[in-house]
Design a protein around this motif. Sequence first.
Motif, PDB file in Angstrom:
ATOM      1  N   PHE A   1       0.902  -1.203   0.011  1.00 26.71           N
ATOM      2  CA  PHE A   1      -0.141   0.148  -0.011  1.00 26.71           C
ATOM      3  C   PHE A   1       0.941   1.483  -0.129  1.00 26.71           C
ATOM      4  O   PHE A   1       0.423   2.176  -0.637  1.00 26.71           O
ATOM      5  CB  PHE A   1      -0.904   0.012   1.217  1.00 26.71           C
ATOM      6  CG  PHE A   1      -2.082  -0.979   0.838  1.00 26.71           C
ATOM      7  CD1 PHE A   1      -3.129  -0.552   0.436  1.00 26.71           C
ATOM      8  CD2 PHE A   1      -1.853  -2.219   1.504  1.00 26.71           C
ATOM      9  CE1 PHE A   1      -4.372  -1.579   0.257  1.00 26.71           C
ATOM     10  CE2 PHE A   1      -2.884  -3.092   1.309  1.00 26.71           C
ATOM     11  CZ  PHE A   1      -4.065  -2.661   0.853  1.00 26.71           C
ATOM     12  N   GLY A   2       2.239   1.172   0.711  1.00 28.08           N
ATOM     13  CA  GLY A   2       2.840   2.385   0.624  1.00 28.08           C
ATOM     14  C   GLY A   2       3.375   2.860  -0.360  1.00 28.08           C
ATOM     15  O   GLY A   2       3.971   3.937  -0.641  1.00 28.08           O
ATOM     16  N   THR A   3       3.335   2.029  -1.573  1.00 28.03           N
ATOM     17  CA  THR A   3       3.952   2.493  -2.961  1.00 28.03           C
ATOM     18  C   THR A   3       2.960   2.776  -3.480  1.00 28.03           C
ATOM     19  O   THR A   3       3.306   3.372  -4.877  1.00 28.03           O
ATOM     20  CB  THR A   3       4.713   1.135  -3.552  1.00 28.03           C
ATOM     21  OG1 THR A   3       3.883   0.289  -3.516  1.00 28.03           O
ATOM     22  CG2 THR A   3       5.836   0.682  -2.929  1.00 28.03           C
ATOM     23  N   MET A   4       1.507   2.612  -3.329  1.00 27.48           N
ATOM     24  CA  MET A   4       0.750   3.453  -4.230  1.00 27.48           C
ATOM     25  C   MET A   4       0.791   5.034  -4.138  1.00 27.48           C
ATOM     26  O   MET A   4       0.715   5.609  -5.280  1.00 27.48           O
ATOM     27  CB  MET A   4      -0.682   3.154  -3.352  1.00 27.48           C
ATOM     28  CG  MET A   4      -1.861   2.580  -4.486  1.00 27.48           C
ATOM     29  SD  MET A   4      -3.208   2.066  -3.242  1.00 27.48           S
ATOM     30  CE  MET A   4      -3.100   0.253  -3.864  1.00 27.48           C
ATOM     31  N   GLY A   5       0.874   5.530  -3.061  1.00 26.98           N
ATOM     32  CA  GLY A   5       1.199   7.192  -3.175  1.00 26.98           C
ATOM     33  C   GLY A   5       2.297   7.701  -3.955  1.00 26.98           C
ATOM     34  O   GLY A   5       1.793   8.422  -4.866  1.00 26.98           O
ATOM     35  N   PRO A   6       3.257   7.113  -3.581  1.00 24.02           N
ATOM     36  CA  PRO A   6       4.366   7.481  -4.600  1.00 24.02           C
ATOM     37  C   PRO A   6       4.183   7.096  -6.034  1.00 24.02           C
ATOM     38  O   PRO A   6       4.517   7.842  -6.545  1.00 24.02           O
ATOM     39  CB  PRO A   6       5.747   6.760  -4.084  1.00 24.02           C
ATOM     40  CG  PRO A   6       5.300   6.462  -2.565  1.00 24.02           C
ATOM     41  CD  PRO A   6       3.676   6.335  -2.512  1.00 24.02           C
ATOM     42  N   ALA A   7       3.900   6.044  -6.166  1.00 25.75           N
ATOM     43  CA  ALA A   7       3.570   5.687  -7.722  1.00 25.75           C
ATOM     44  C   ALA A   7       2.602   6.676  -8.254  1.00 25.75           C
ATOM     45  O   ALA A   7       2.778   7.137  -9.426  1.00 25.75           O
ATOM     46  CB  ALA A   7       2.981   4.190  -7.670  1.00 25.75           C
ATOM     47  N   LEU A   8       1.473   7.114  -7.816  1.00 25.96           N
ATOM     48  CA  LEU A   8       0.568   8.083  -8.191  1.00 25.96           C
ATOM     49  C   LEU A   8       1.291   9.406  -8.348  1.00 25.96           C
ATOM     50  O   LEU A   8       1.101  10.268  -9.318  1.00 25.96           O
ATOM     51  CB  LEU A   8      -0.699   7.925  -7.572  1.00 25.96           C
ATOM     52  CG  LEU A   8      -1.472   7.009  -7.470  1.00 25.96           C
ATOM     53  CD1 LEU A   8      -2.640   6.773  -6.472  1.00 25.96           C
ATOM     54  CD2 LEU A   8      -2.153   6.584  -9.146  1.00 25.96           C
ATOM     55  N   ALA A   9       2.014   9.968  -7.312  1.00 25.02           N
ATOM     56  CA  ALA A   9       2.644  10.934  -7.301  1.00 25.02           C
ATOM     57  C   ALA A   9       3.605  11.145  -8.579  1.00 25.02           C
ATOM     58  O   ALA A   9       3.752  12.251  -9.241  1.00 25.02           O
ATOM     59  CB  ALA A   9       3.200  11.265  -5.981  1.00 25.02           C
TER      60      ALA A   9
END
Lengths: 93, 93, 93, 93, 93, 93, 93, 93, 93, 93, 93, 93, 93, 93
Positions: free
Chosen positions: E21-29
């Motif tokens: 889940f924690g890589t979801m934010g960076p990926a979208l950003a």
Amino acid sequence: MDNTTWIAIISIILAGITTGFGTMGPALAEGKAVATALTSIAQQPDASPTITRTLFVGLAMIESTAIYCFVVSMILIFANPFWNYAIEQVAGK
Amino acid sequence: MDNTTWIAIISIILAGITTGFGTMGPALAEGKAVATALTSIAQQPDASPTITRTLFVGLAMIESTAIYCFVVSMILIFANPFWNYAIEQVAGK
Amino acid sequence: MDNTTWIAIISIILAGITTGFGTMGPALAEGKAVATALTSIAQQPDASPTITRTLFVGLAMIESTAIYCFVVSMILIFANPFWNYAIEQVAGK
Amino acid sequence: MDNTTWIAIISIILAGITTGFGTMGPALAEGKAVATALTSIAQQPDASPTITRTLFVGLAMIESTAIYCFVVSMILIFANPFWNYAIEQVAGK
Amino acid sequence: MDNTTWIAIISIILAGITTGFGTMGPALAEGKAVATALTSIAQQPDASPTITRTLFVGLAMIESTAIYCFVVSMILIFANPFWNYAIEQVAGK
Amino acid sequence: MDNTTWIAIISIILAGITTGFGTMGPALAEGKAVATALTSIAQQPDASPTITRTLFVGLAMIESTAIYCFVVSMILIFANPFWNYAIEQVAGK
Amino acid sequence: MDNTTWIAIISIILAGITTGFGTMGPALAEGKAVATALTSIAQQPDASPTITRTLFVGLAMIESTAIYCFVVSMILIFANPFWNYAIEQVAGK
Amino acid sequence: MDNTTWIAIISIILAGITTGFGTMGPALAEGKAVATALTSIAQQPDASPTITRTLFVGLAMIESTAIYCFVVSMILIFANPFWNYAIEQVAGK
Amino acid sequence: MDNTTWIAIISIILAGITTGFGTMGPALAEGKAVATALTSIAQQPDASPTITRTLFVGLAMIESTAIYCFVVSMILIFANPFWNYAIEQVAGK
Amino acid sequence: MDNTTWIAIISIILAGITTGFGTMGPALAEGKAVATALTSIAQQPDASPTITRTLFVGLAMIESTAIYCFVVSMILIFANPFWNYAIEQVAGK
Amino acid sequence: MDNTTWIAIISIILAGITTGFGTMGPALAEGKAVATALTSIAQQPDASPTITRTLFVGLAMIESTAIYCFVVSMILIFANPFWNYAIEQVAGK
Amino acid sequence: MDNTTWIAIISIILAGITTGFGTMGPALAEGKAVATALTSIAQQPDASPTITRTLFVGLAMIESTAIYCFVVSMILIFANPFWNYAIEQVAGK
Amino acid sequence: MDNTTWIAIISIILAGITTGFGTMGPALAEGKAVATALTSIAQQPDASPTITRTLFVGLAMIESTAIYCFVVSMILIFANPFWNYAIEQVAGK
Amino acid sequence: MDNTTWIAIISIILAGITTGFGTMGPALAEGKAVATALTSIAQQPDASPTITRTLFVGLAMIESTAIYCFVVSMILIFANPFWNYAIEQVAGK
């Protein structure tokens, strides 16, 4: 747990939730109102007295809903009739 | 668990939740208000004194809802009437 | 589990949640404010001193809500009155 | 499970959640700020020094909320007072 | 289940969730930042060196939050102090 | 269930979830980046070498977060230290 | 249920979920990329070779995340090390 | 818990929830109405008497739904027929 | 329930969910792609051969993710290795 | 708990929820209607009698759905046939 | 419940859910496609044969995903291998 | 609880929920319709008779869905066949 | 509960849910299609025969997904093979 | 509870939910359709006969999905085959 404790716990929970979540709506609404006021002033500087006056009336109205929540929290912590009844029952036992 | 522990736990939970979630709304609202203020200044630099004054009044009003939440958390941690009642009960037993 | 452990666990949980979720709102709000500041500077380079000054006041105000959350977490980990009471009870037993 | 295990488990859970979810907000906010900076540079190349300077101050401010989360995770894994207390209790028993 | 197993399970769960889940934010950003960079280059080809430089600094900053998550996962799998303590307890028993 | 089975189950669950959900963010981000690249090429065909180069660097960066998730899944299925420990315990018993 | 059954069930569940949900992101991302490609061709028919080439590279990259999910599902159904271990245990018993 | 306590608890819970959540809708609606009023005044300063009059009628109408919620909360705390019945039952026993 | 029944149930559940939810993403993505194709044809009728060709390649690519889901469902209903193993166990018993 | 108490509790819960949540929709809808009315007046001051008349008819229609909810709450608190039946049963016993 | 009943229940549940939810995506996608087709015809009446032809191919493709769901439901109700196996077991017993 | 009480409770719950939630959709839809009517009148004052007539037909149609919900609530409270059957069973016993 | 009752209950639940939720998607999609048709007619009155013809084909296609849901509900209530099997079992017992 | 009661309860629940939630989609869709009709009339008053005719056909089509839900509710309350079977079983016992 005995009855007194249950009432205490529930009062604490609701006091927190009512204030914690109930202030979300007013905060967002005030943010929106303030933001629009600023846009409006930038767009029509001559109307700024009317705008700020209407803004403050509106903010007071919105703040009133936040205060309803805060009032309910304070009632639940410091003037809770169910709690008073419960500790009277314990004292009178 | 005994009654005192239950009340302690619930107080901790609500203290955290009230502040943790209750500051979300004000933060977003302030972000929105500040952002609009900057847009407005860029659009109408001459009105910047009026804009910043209105902005600060608005931020104070929004911040007040965050402070309600913080106040409820502090009351629950340091001035909790239910906790005081509970430890008196334990002490007097 | 005994009472001390329960209080420790709950304190850990809330310390994490309060910081983990409570910083989401301020972060997004700051991102919005910074983004608007950059747009505004690009649009009106002459007003950049006013814009950056207003931006920093606004960021400080928003950061304050993140700091409320961090403060509550630190209180729960290092200055928790309920935990102190509990380990005194254990020590005095 | 005994008490020590419970505290270990909860510390692991919160360490993961605090970092895993708490970095979502900052990441999105930084993405937004960087994206706006690029748009602004493309729109007004002459203001790029001011823009990148403001951008880096803003990114540092946003990154600070991600770091609060990482700090809480590290405290929970490597400097957890509740865990230290618990293993002292086990050792002293 | 015994204590060791519990700690192993929880470590696996959090290792997966933190990265998943924690890589979801960076990926979208990062997707947003890259997308804006492309738009900006198309709009102002002359500023492309400044844009790509700012983009890479920004991507590094955003990637750092994804790396915090990956680091926490790796610590939980390969350098977990709670797990080490637990298998020492088992070995020493 | 015995301990070994629990660890196997949890590893399977997290392996699936980490890949299944963790690739959602990167996929969407790549879709966004590719989409913007196409728009940009259509808008400014002359800049297409710069655009595709920047696009591929960006895609690689975003893909890296998907790969973190895949790596964690593979570690959990084929190189899981907790599982190795557990089957050694069973074998040595 | 015995251990083998548990592992079988969990493998079936995750195989379905990983593919069922994990293909959602890539599908939406590909839909977005294809849609933008069509818009771009309509807008700039002369650039259609470059656009379709970039599109196919991008689709392949996005499809790769869907394939990670499908691979994990197939591993869980047909090459599951935990299942192999479990039926060996049963067979050897 | 006995019956009286259950009714007390449920009354406290609903009193908090009804006010805490029920004021969210009105607050947001009022924020929207005020914001539009400000935009309208800025756009057409000559119509400001009509606008503010319509605004106040509208705000009163919206506030009425917030007041329904507050009234239900107050009835549940201070004029609850179920609670009165329950404590009569206890007194008469 | 015995083991065979459990595996049957879980297979039915996942077969339904994987198809039921997994086709949602592709359906929406195809809807988007078709919609854009129609807009593009209306905007640039001369490019309609290129557009429909690119559209059909894209639809095939998106449909492939829906087919992965359908394949997994069919495998779970008609070629499920865990089910085969289970009924062999029952038959051999 | 006995039957009477159960009915009392459920009545309290639904009374609160029906009003608390059921007024959310109408409040938002009225906010939208009022906001549009203000925009329309600002845009076409000459049509303001028609607009305000249509607005009041519309608000009355929307308010009617909020009143349905309030009526159901009041029926549940003060004219609840199930409660009346239950206390008759108790009285006649 | 016995095993046969469990399988019957689960088959009913999934048959309903797969059709009930799985048709949501295609319905929305078809609505979108039809809506865009109408807009495109209105915008470019001369291209209406191409548009309607592309529309019908697209609708057929989208409808296919709805039909996958309906097929799975019908298989689960009328041609369910697990159910057939279960009633054979009962009959043979 | 006995059977009569269960039916009473469920009837109360559904009566509240059906009205409380079922009026949300119509309220929002009416708000949208009224809002658009006002915009349309402002834009084309000459067509106001046609607009208000179409509006009232539309509002009646939308209100009908709210009335379906209210009717179901009233049936559940005052003309519930299951409740009548249950109290007949009790009376005849 | 016996088996027959379980199957009856589940059939009722799914019959309601499949229709209740499964008609949501088609309803919204039809609303969207109708709305676009009206806009298109207003924009290009000369194309209204083509538009209404395409609209009716599209509505029929969308309505078909709602009818799949209604058909499944009716099968579950009036032609349920699992129910028939169950009451035969009871009758034959 | 006995079987009859269970079936009664479930029927009440689904009757409420099917109508309460199932009318949400149609209501919103009708609101959208009506709103667009009003906009279209304002934009092209000459086409109002065609528009209102198409609108009424569309509303009837959308209303049909709301009526499916209402029909299922009425069947569950007044013509429920499972309920009839159950009370026959009770009567015949």
